[in-house]
Design a protein around this motif. Structure first.
Motif, PDB file in Angstrom:
ATOM      1  N   SER A   1     -38.109   2.165  17.588  1.00 14.77           N
ATOM      2  CA  SER A   1     -37.779   1.812  18.959  1.00 14.77           C
ATOM      3  C   SER A   1     -36.268   1.623  19.162  1.00 14.77           C
ATOM      4  N   VAL A   2     -35.768   2.181  20.257  1.00 15.42           N
ATOM      5  CA  VAL A   2     -34.355   2.047  20.613  1.00 15.42           C
ATOM      6  C   VAL A   2     -34.186   0.779  21.440  1.00 15.42           C
ATOM      7  N   SER A   3     -33.440  -0.160  20.903  1.00 17.32           N
ATOM      8  CA  SER A   3     -33.341  -1.456  21.558  1.00 17.32           C
ATOM      9  C   SER A   3     -32.644  -1.362  22.913  1.00 17.32           C
ATOM     10  N   SER A   4     -33.192  -2.111  23.871  1.00 15.00           N
ATOM     11  CA  SER A   4     -32.612  -2.216  25.213  1.00 15.00           C
ATOM     12  C   SER A   4     -32.386  -0.864  25.876  1.00 15.00           C
ATOM     13  N   SER A   5     -33.164   0.127  25.459  1.00 14.70           N
ATOM     14  CA  SER A   5     -33.019   1.478  26.030  1.00 14.70           C
ATOM     15  C   SER A   5     -31.582   1.967  25.953  1.00 14.70           C
ATOM     16  N   TYR A   6     -30.922   1.660  24.849  1.00 16.86           N
ATOM     17  CA  TYR A   6     -29.549   2.129  24.647  1.00 16.86           C
ATOM     18  C   TYR A   6     -29.583   3.586  24.184  1.00 16.86           C
ATOM     19  N   LEU A   7     -29.917   4.452  25.149  1.00 16.79           N
ATOM     20  CA  LEU A   7     -30.059   5.872  24.867  1.00 16.79           C
ATOM     21  C   LEU A   7     -29.196   6.649  25.869  1.00 16.79           C
ATOM     22  N   ALA A   8     -28.387   7.559  25.353  1.00 17.09           N
ATOM     23  CA  ALA A   8     -27.492   8.352  26.205  1.00 17.09           C
ATOM     24  C   ALA A   8     -27.766   9.836  26.007  1.00 17.09           C
ATOM     25  N   TRP A   9     -27.377  10.605  27.014  1.00 18.39           N
ATOM     26  CA  TRP A   9     -27.447  12.069  26.951  1.00 18.39           C
ATOM     27  C   TRP A   9     -26.062  12.645  27.227  1.00 18.39           C
ATOM     28  N   TYR A  10     -25.732  13.695  26.474  1.00 13.85           N
ATOM     29  CA  TYR A  10     -24.455  14.380  26.625  1.00 13.85           C
ATOM     30  C   TYR A  10     -24.697  15.874  26.795  1.00 13.85           C
ATOM     31  N   GLN A  11     -23.761  16.496  27.501  1.00  4.31           N
ATOM     32  CA  GLN A  11     -23.747  17.952  27.645  1.00  4.31           C
ATOM     33  C   GLN A  11     -22.503  18.468  26.925  1.00  4.31           C
ATOM     34  N   GLN A  12     -22.667  19.533  26.160  1.00  2.00           N
ATOM     35  CA  GLN A  12     -21.512  20.144  25.505  1.00  2.00           C
ATOM     36  C   GLN A  12     -21.515  21.645  25.708  1.00  2.00           C
ATOM     37  N   LYS A  13     -20.394  22.159  26.183  1.00  2.00           N
ATOM     38  CA  LYS A  13     -20.195  23.599  26.340  1.00  2.00           C
ATOM     39  C   LYS A  13     -19.291  24.094  25.213  1.00  2.00           C
ATOM     40  N   PRO A  14     -19.370  25.388  24.900  1.00  2.00           N
ATOM     41  CA  PRO A  14     -18.593  25.921  23.779  1.00  2.00           C
ATOM     42  C   PRO A  14     -17.103  25.604  23.891  1.00  2.00           C
ATOM     43  N   GLY A  15     -16.537  25.095  22.793  1.00  2.00           N
ATOM     44  CA  GLY A  15     -15.115  24.801  22.751  1.00  2.00           C
ATOM     45  C   GLY A  15     -14.698  23.554  23.500  1.00  2.00           C
ATOM     46  N   GLN A  16     -15.668  22.792  23.985  1.00  2.00           N
ATOM     47  CA  GLN A  16     -15.350  21.577  24.737  1.00  2.00           C
ATOM     48  C   GLN A  16     -15.922  20.343  24.059  1.00  2.00           C
ATOM     49  N   ALA A  17     -15.353  19.195  24.407  1.00  2.00           N
ATOM     50  CA  ALA A  17     -15.900  17.924  23.952  1.00  2.00           C
ATOM     51  C   ALA A  17     -17.183  17.620  24.722  1.00  2.00           C
ATOM     52  N   PRO A  18     -18.055  16.816  24.154  1.00  2.00           N
ATOM     53  CA  PRO A  18     -19.248  16.398  24.901  1.00  2.00           C
ATOM     54  C   PRO A  18     -18.864  15.631  26.163  1.00  2.00           C
ATOM     55  N   ARG A  19     -19.765  15.678  27.154  1.00  2.00           N
ATOM     56  CA  ARG A  19     -19.580  14.948  28.410  1.00  2.00           C
ATOM     57  C   ARG A  19     -20.767  14.024  28.608  1.00  2.00           C
ATOM     58  N   LEU A  20     -20.498  12.768  28.898  1.00  2.00           N
ATOM     59  CA  LEU A  20     -21.578  11.796  29.112  1.00  2.00           C
ATOM     60  C   LEU A  20     -22.283  12.082  30.429  1.00  2.00           C
ATOM     61  N   LEU A  21     -23.609  12.224  30.357  1.00  2.00           N
ATOM     62  CA  LEU A  21     -24.428  12.447  31.545  1.00  2.00           C
ATOM     63  C   LEU A  21     -25.186  11.185  31.946  1.00  2.00           C
ATOM     64  N   ILE A  22     -25.881  10.603  30.988  1.00  2.00           N
ATOM     65  CA  ILE A  22     -26.820   9.506  31.217  1.00  2.00           C
ATOM     66  C   ILE A  22     -26.577   8.428  30.172  1.00  2.00           C
ATOM     67  N   TYR A  23     -26.602   7.157  30.574  1.00  2.00           N
ATOM     68  CA  TYR A  23     -26.552   6.042  29.638  1.00  2.00           C
ATOM     69  C   TYR A  23     -27.641   5.053  30.034  1.00  2.00           C
ATOM     70  N   GLY A  24     -27.967   4.163  29.095  1.00  2.00           N
ATOM     71  CA  GLY A  24     -29.035   3.209  29.383  1.00  2.00           C
ATOM     72  C   GLY A  24     -30.349   3.879  29.735  1.00  2.00           C
ATOM     73  N   ALA A  25     -30.567   5.050  29.181  1.00  2.00           N
ATOM     74  CA  ALA A  25     -31.771   5.878  29.343  1.00  2.00           C
ATOM     75  C   ALA A  25     -31.905   6.527  30.717  1.00  2.00           C
ATOM     76  N   SER A  26     -31.411   5.878  31.783  1.00  2.00           N
ATOM     77  CA  SER A  26     -31.696   6.406  33.119  1.00  2.00           C
ATOM     78  C   SER A  26     -30.547   6.294  34.115  1.00  2.00           C
ATOM     79  N   SER A  27     -29.406   5.777  33.708  1.00  2.00           N
ATOM     80  CA  SER A  27     -28.279   5.621  34.632  1.00  2.00           C
ATOM     81  C   SER A  27     -27.337   6.808  34.521  1.00  2.00           C
ATOM     82  N   ARG A  28     -27.031   7.416  35.663  1.00  2.00           N
ATOM     83  CA  ARG A  28     -26.102   8.551  35.650  1.00  2.00           C
ATOM     84  C   ARG A  28     -24.668   8.069  35.500  1.00  2.00           C
ATOM     85  N   ALA A  29     -23.909   8.775  34.676  1.00  2.00           N
ATOM     86  CA  ALA A  29     -22.494   8.463  34.523  1.00  2.00           C
ATOM     87  C   ALA A  29     -21.732   8.880  35.779  1.00  2.00           C
TER      88      ALA A  29
END
Lengths: 108, 122
Positions: free
Chosen positions: A28-56
């Protein structure tokens, strides 16, 4: 450490379709501390979602996150051409922070 | 604007050390923890460790304990990551990434540097 398993490895869809990406944690991931990132070729990742459901900041509302415990989902409601990329989930509720292996979203 | 600018690409021989810098601007440097993440060619993301730019305290992933050192210079708003005893498996892009919440250690990463390619080859 918490192992994150993403599925599918590759997802082939067309612009305008709905994408559903999965991330499953080995414990189990505590406190829903789960994030999603998008990465395109040659680029750094970009934060999309944090806290499982909050948009950056600046992330379009076609991106949404859901889930808790060990099962999490990133949904892109209507794919735009710029959405085709690799997506990673990350848990940051316990150390070490860990990432999934990624899902490649490709144009069908 | 808020940004992290990293130093340029490096080529090192096995057994050598590399030191990568990450200069922050556009925000209060000492308010947000900084993380280091690496990505081997064609592979996923791997968290290496975290530094508190305010007090300088650090925490490293067990895998890198004894080989990695993270430091900061508050006068220039720069953090550094030094990796020693390099081997071919350390060939990767190294990123600095800012925690998104003031003073939080458990955090998503909202700002990323552009990455520094480190190549280890004899």
């Amino acid at each position: 450490e918490i192992v994150l398993t993403q599925s599918p490895g590759t997802l082939s869809l067309s612009p305008g379709e709905r994408a559903t990406l999965s991330c499953r944690a080995s414990q189990s991931v505590s406190s829903s501390y789960l994030a999603w990132y998008q990465q395109k070729p040659g680029q750094a990742p970009r934060l999309l979602i944090y806290g499982a459901s909050s948009r950056a900041t600046g992330i379009p509302d076609r991106f949404s996150g859901s889930g808790s415990g060990t099962d999490f989902t990133l949904t892109i409601s209507r794919l735009e051409p710029e959405d085709f990329a690799v997506y990673y989930c990350q848990q940051y509720g316990s150390s070490p922070s860990t990432f999934g292996q990624g899902t490649k979203l490709e144009i069908k | 604007q808020v940004q992290l600018v990293q130093s340029g690409a490096e080529v090192k021989k096995p057994g050598a050390s590399v030191k990568v810098s990450c200069k922050a601007s556009g925000y209060t440097f000492t308010s947000y923890y900084m993380h280091w993440v690496r990505q081997a060619p064609g592979q996923g993301l791997e968290w290496m460790g975290i530094i508190n730019p305010s007090g300088g305290s650090t925490s490293y992933a067990q895998k890198f304990q004894g080989r990695v050192t993270m430091t900061r210079d508050t006068s220039t708003s720069t953090v550094y990551m030094e990796l020693s005893s390099l081997r071919s498996e350390d060939t990767a892009v190294y990123y600095c990434a800012r925690g998104s919440i003031v003073g939080a250690t458990l955090d998503a990463f909202d700002i990323w540097g552009q990455g520094t390619m480190v190549t280890v080859s004899s």
